[in-house]
Each structure stands twice: as structure tokens, then as C-alpha cells.
Motif scaffolding. Structure first.
Motif, PDB file in Angstrom:
ATOM      1  N   THR A 100      13.911  13.431 -31.156  1.00 47.39           N
ATOM      2  CA  THR A 100      12.549  13.268 -31.074  1.00 47.39           C
ATOM      3  C   THR A 100      12.243  12.333 -32.276  1.00 47.39           C
ATOM      4  N   VAL A 101      11.038  12.145 -32.775  1.00 49.40           N
ATOM      5  CA  VAL A 101      10.548  10.498 -33.020  1.00 49.40           C
ATOM      6  C   VAL A 101       9.043  11.389 -33.246  1.00 49.40           C
ATOM      7  N   ALA A 102       8.698  10.853 -34.574  1.00 52.26           N
ATOM      8  CA  ALA A 102       7.231  10.897 -35.034  1.00 52.26           C
ATOM      9  C   ALA A 102       6.680   9.813 -34.101  1.00 52.26           C
ATOM     10  N   ARG A 103       5.047  10.149 -34.172  1.00 48.98           N
ATOM     11  CA  ARG A 103       4.509   9.554 -33.348  1.00 48.98           C
ATOM     12  C   ARG A 103       3.102   9.128 -33.762  1.00 48.98           C
ATOM     13  N   MET A 104       2.280   7.828 -33.709  1.00 45.90           N
ATOM     14  CA  MET A 104       0.916   7.960 -34.226  1.00 45.90           C
ATOM     15  C   MET A 104       0.565   6.701 -32.850  1.00 45.90           C
ATOM     16  N   CYS A 105      -1.059   7.729 -32.807  1.00 48.41           N
ATOM     17  CA  CYS A 105      -1.261   7.023 -31.832  1.00 48.41           C
ATOM     18  C   CYS A 105      -3.149   6.749 -31.766  1.00 48.41           C
ATOM     19  N   VAL A 106      -3.184   5.943 -31.327  1.00 52.77           N
ATOM     20  CA  VAL A 106      -4.892   5.656 -31.925  1.00 52.77           C
ATOM     21  C   VAL A 106      -5.626   4.669 -30.797  1.00 52.77           C
ATOM     22  N   PRO A 107      -6.749   5.163 -30.726  1.00 54.33           N
ATOM     23  CA  PRO A 107      -7.749   4.837 -29.525  1.00 54.33           C
ATOM     24  C   PRO A 107      -8.153   3.965 -29.710  1.00 54.33           C
ATOM     25  N   LEU A 108      -8.266   2.593 -28.676  1.00 58.46           N
ATOM     26  CA  LEU A 108      -8.667   0.790 -29.247  1.00 58.46           C
ATOM     27  C   LEU A 108     -10.011   0.984 -28.895  1.00 58.46           C
ATOM     28  N   PRO A 109     -11.445   0.946 -29.425  1.00 57.82           N
ATOM     29  CA  PRO A 109     -12.609   0.423 -28.330  1.00 57.82           C
ATOM     30  C   PRO A 109     -12.787  -1.044 -28.190  1.00 57.82           C
ATOM     31  N   ARG A 123       8.675   6.151 -35.061  1.00 62.11           N
ATOM     32  CA  ARG A 123       9.405   5.753 -36.294  1.00 62.11           C
ATOM     33  C   ARG A 123      10.326   7.361 -36.090  1.00 62.11           C
ATOM     34  N   SER A 124      11.104   6.763 -36.875  1.00 59.71           N
ATOM     35  CA  SER A 124      11.995   8.418 -37.261  1.00 59.71           C
ATOM     36  C   SER A 124      11.404   9.950 -37.907  1.00 59.71           C
ATOM     37  N   PRO A 125      11.299  10.786 -37.351  1.00 58.52           N
ATOM     38  CA  PRO A 125      11.100  12.113 -37.934  1.00 58.52           C
ATOM     39  C   PRO A 125      11.379  12.253 -38.870  1.00 58.52           C
ATOM     40  N   ASP A 126      12.548  12.174 -40.121  1.00 61.34           N
ATOM     41  CA  ASP A 126      12.357  12.096 -41.688  1.00 61.34           C
ATOM     42  C   ASP A 126      11.531  10.916 -41.936  1.00 61.34           C
TER      43      ASP A 126
END
Length: 399
Positions: A100-109, A123-126
Motif C-alpha cells: 500500500t501507499v499513502a497518497r495526496m491528490c489535489v485538483p489543479l484549476p 510516499r510510505s504509509p508509515d
């Protein structure tokens, strides 16, 4: 403060203060960054860190998956442990099976708030992303979005330029092919007729010289006069042939009927000239509501040439018993149609390959029609199948 001059980058653009994927990865202490561009209903990667040879082949659908939902809802997402199912996506994230993986998804206007892309950081789930990371990413969103919007506009310009160059190249090729056809027609028709005329006139002149010298005599003299008359009659026939072939060549270059009487009369003239004994029945129908005066001169010339091409193709290649040409008004468009009950064909094959005549001479056929439609921004629809006839519809917007 020392001034610095910026030099253009290799692709012709100016250097930008907008961070790239590698810089974003460093900023967020991430294992990787994917920067997506929204193109219609698809997201494609325009920048990635670490680089991956298959990045350009990943296509995600707007509205599906985490990244697609962010593109649709315009709301950022933080996930502590995600496991994407797309195999190529997992390879780009360098994930092992069940990892698994930690994720951050941000919309771009982009400009005027239009959604143009998504920033995806992992990045790592840790070390899951927190609100501070999200606030930092959202502070960059507008800048990244403007860059992506410029990127998309540049891609559109490049596509239009490529399409324009292709159309120009094909238009020139079509013109050269038309010139070659006319040259062949003149050589095989008019030139041959003139050469035969010269031969028959020389033969008649030789016989006249013999008659002036007093030979032959008696019955032979009458035969000599008959021979001269026959040579002159043959020459007259060749003159008519050369005249008609010259008129046909001139008509192929430009329609005088179109100039004098308009599009409807010009197509009627085409229909009359295309008819031949034993050939298909050809009908021409005009919608009374079709006000052809609204068609600009250049568009009328293009529609005439298209009618000429599709009618010629139907007569020569369809083995049809009946062909119907139509001109009608549909809303704000003028629609030219040509339908036959002939043998039909595979439209995709015909549009992607130039057909070959039996003698090996190339002709442009439907590709020429498609190019004319593209140049005047008309739509082209071809409906055909082997054994089921062919219908060609050209819709020209008038506004």
C-alpha cells in the motif's frame, strides 16, 4: 541586485518558477509525484518523478479511481493506505503485490476556474500526509494549474498546426495529381487526335498533289477524289473529338456553369454529363427550402468538387443501378448527399489508402473529399458496407 536574462528552453518555452515533479517530490519528502493533465474525459501524465518509460501510456478516466474522482469532484483527497488496482499505475508507483501507499491528490484549476489537472503525491504509509502537507499543496495548485492550462493550449495549437500542415501537404498533392490527370487526358486524347489529324491531312495533301499532276486517270481519278473526301471526313471527326476533349479538360479545371448559374445548375450539369447508355440512373433532388444563395462562393466551389468526385466514384466503381444526388437544408447547415445501391466497400480502408485504378494510376477519391471537408470545416459521414451500397453525406455549417 544583478539582473539575469532567461534563455528559452529546448522546446521554445521560457523557464518557469513552477516546480517540476522532482522538486515537488523533494518539497513533500515524497517517494514520487505524478502530474496529470485532463484532456476531455481522460487524465494523462505530463510530468513524473521518478521517471518511468511507460508513463506516457497510462490513461485514467475522469470520475473513476481516486485521481479520477478528484478531477470530477474538485475536492482534494488524503489517503493513508491505498492500493491501486491498475497494474500500470502500480508499476509507476513502484508498488509490490499487496503493498500500500499513502497518497495526496489535489485538483489543479486553470483559467476561469476550469479544472485542468491533478497533482498526485505518494510516499510510505508509515508517513501519511497531513493537513499541513495539503495546505502546502493547495498553495501551489493555482500556479501548477496555470502551467498545465498553458501546456494544454500549447498542445492544442501544435495539433492544429500539424493538422494544417497535413492538409496543406495533401491539398498540394491533390493539385499535382489533378494536373497529372489533365496532362494524361490531353496527351492521350487531344494530342493523339491532333497527331492523327496531321496524318490524315498529309495523306489528303499527297493525293491532291497527284491529282494536280494529272494522275491517276479514269476510274483511278474518281477513287483518288473519294480518298481525299474520306481523309477530310476523318479529319473533321478528329477535330470534333479534340474540341470535346478540350472542353472536358477545361470543365475539369473550372465550372463555368457554377459561375454563371450557381451551385444547383452546376450539379445538374454534372448529373447530365455523368449519364451514359447502359449506366446507372442518376437523379438529383433539391430541397425547396435549401437557399443555396447563403452558401459562400468558396464553399459552393468545394461542394461542387465534392459532388463531382463522389458522383464519379459512384459511376465508375459502385456498379450501381441507381444514384441519387441531393442538396437540402438541415437547420443551419447545407447537406450534400450521394447515395447508390451498388457494391459498397469498407470506408475505413478506403479513407486510409489511396485507391488504385486498373492501369495503376493513383486517384485520391474519398481522401480528397475528406480534405475538402476539413478545409471548409464541414463534417463528412460515409455509410457503406460490401454489398449494401454507399451513402456519402457532407454537412456544411452556414453560420
Amino acid at each position: 541586485m544583478t539582473e539575469t536574462s532567461e534563455e528559452p528552453t529546448p522546446d521554445g518555452s521560457m523557464p518557469s518558477a513552477v516546480p517540476d515533479a522532482e522538486q515537488l517530490a523533494s518539497r513533500f519528502e515524497a517517494d514520487g509525484v505524478l502530474l496529470y493533465l485532463i484532456d476531455g474525459q481522460e487524465l494523462s501524465i505530463v510530468d513524473i518523478w521518478p521517471p518511468h518509460a511507460s508513463a506516457g501510456t497510462l490513461k485514467l478516466q475522469v470520475g473513476f479511481g481516486v485521481t479520477g474522482l478528484v478531477a470530477r469532484t474538485r475536492k482534494p483527497v488524503l489517503i493513508n493506505a491505498d492500493s491501486p488496482r491498475n497494474a500500470l499505475h502500480r508499476r509507476l508507483l513502484r508498488l509490490e503485490p499487496r503493498q500500500t501507499v499513502a497518497r495526496m491528490c489535489v485538483p489543479l484549476p486553470g483559467l476561469e476556474g476550469e479544472m485542468v489537472g491533478v497533482l498526485a503525491v505518494h510516499r510510505s504509509p508509515d508517513r501519511p500526509f497531513d493537513q499541513a502537507d495539503l495546505d502546502d499543496a493547495e498553495s501551489l495548485a493555482a500556479l501548477l494549474g496555470l502551467q498545465l492550462h498553458a501546456n494544454r493550449l500549447w498542445r492544442a495549437v501544435s495539433r492544429h498546426r500539424t493538422e494544417r500542415d497535413r492538409l496543406i501537404e495533401q491539398a498540394i498533392s491533390a493539385q499535382e495529381a489533378e494536373r497529372r490527370r489533365i496532362a494524361f487526358d490531353l496527351h492521350d486524347g487531344v494530342t493523339t487526335a491532333l497527331a492523327s489529324m496531321s496524318f490524315h491531312l498529309s495523306s489528303a495533301d499527297l493525293t491532291v498533289s497527284r491529282l494536280e499532276a494529272g494522275e491517276p486517270e479514269g476510274a483511278g481519278r474518281r477513287d483518288a477524289f473519294d480518298s481525299v473526301r474520306q481523309e477530310l471526313a476523318t479529319t473533321r471527326g478528329l477535330v470534333d473529338l479534340a474540341y470535346n476533349q478540350t472542353r472536358a479538360a477545361i470543365s475539369g479545371l473550372h465550372s463555368l456553369v457554377l459561375d454563371d448559374l450557381g451551385l444547383v445548375a452546376a450539379i445538374e450539369s454534372l448529373v447530365q454529363s455523368a449519364g451514359r447508355p447502359g449506366g446507372p440512373r442518376i437523379d438529383f433532388f433539391v430541397d425547396p427550402e435549401a437557399d443555396v444563395d447563403e452558401v459562400p462562393d468558396h464553399a459552393a466551389a468545394a461542394l461542387y468538387r465534392i459532388a463531382q468526385e463522389v458522383l464519379s466514384n459512384a459511376v465508375k466503381h459502385s456498379a450501381a443501378k441507381r444514384i441519387v444526388i441531393s442538396l437540402r437544408r438541415v437547420g443551419d447547415s447545407m447537406v450534400l448527399g450521394c447515395a447508390d445501391d451498388g457494391t459498397g466497400f469498407d470506408p475505413e480502408e478506403r479513407l486510409t489508402a489511396r485507391a488504385q485504378d486498373n492501369d495503376g494510376a493513383q486517384h485520391f477519391g474519398l481522401s480528397s473529399v475528406a480534405e475538402r471537408c476539413a478545409m471548409m470545416e464541414a463534417s463528412l459521414r460515409i455509410e457503406s458496407a460490401p454489398g449494401r451500397g454507399t451513402t456519402v453525406l457532407v454537412e456544411l455549417p452556414l453560420r
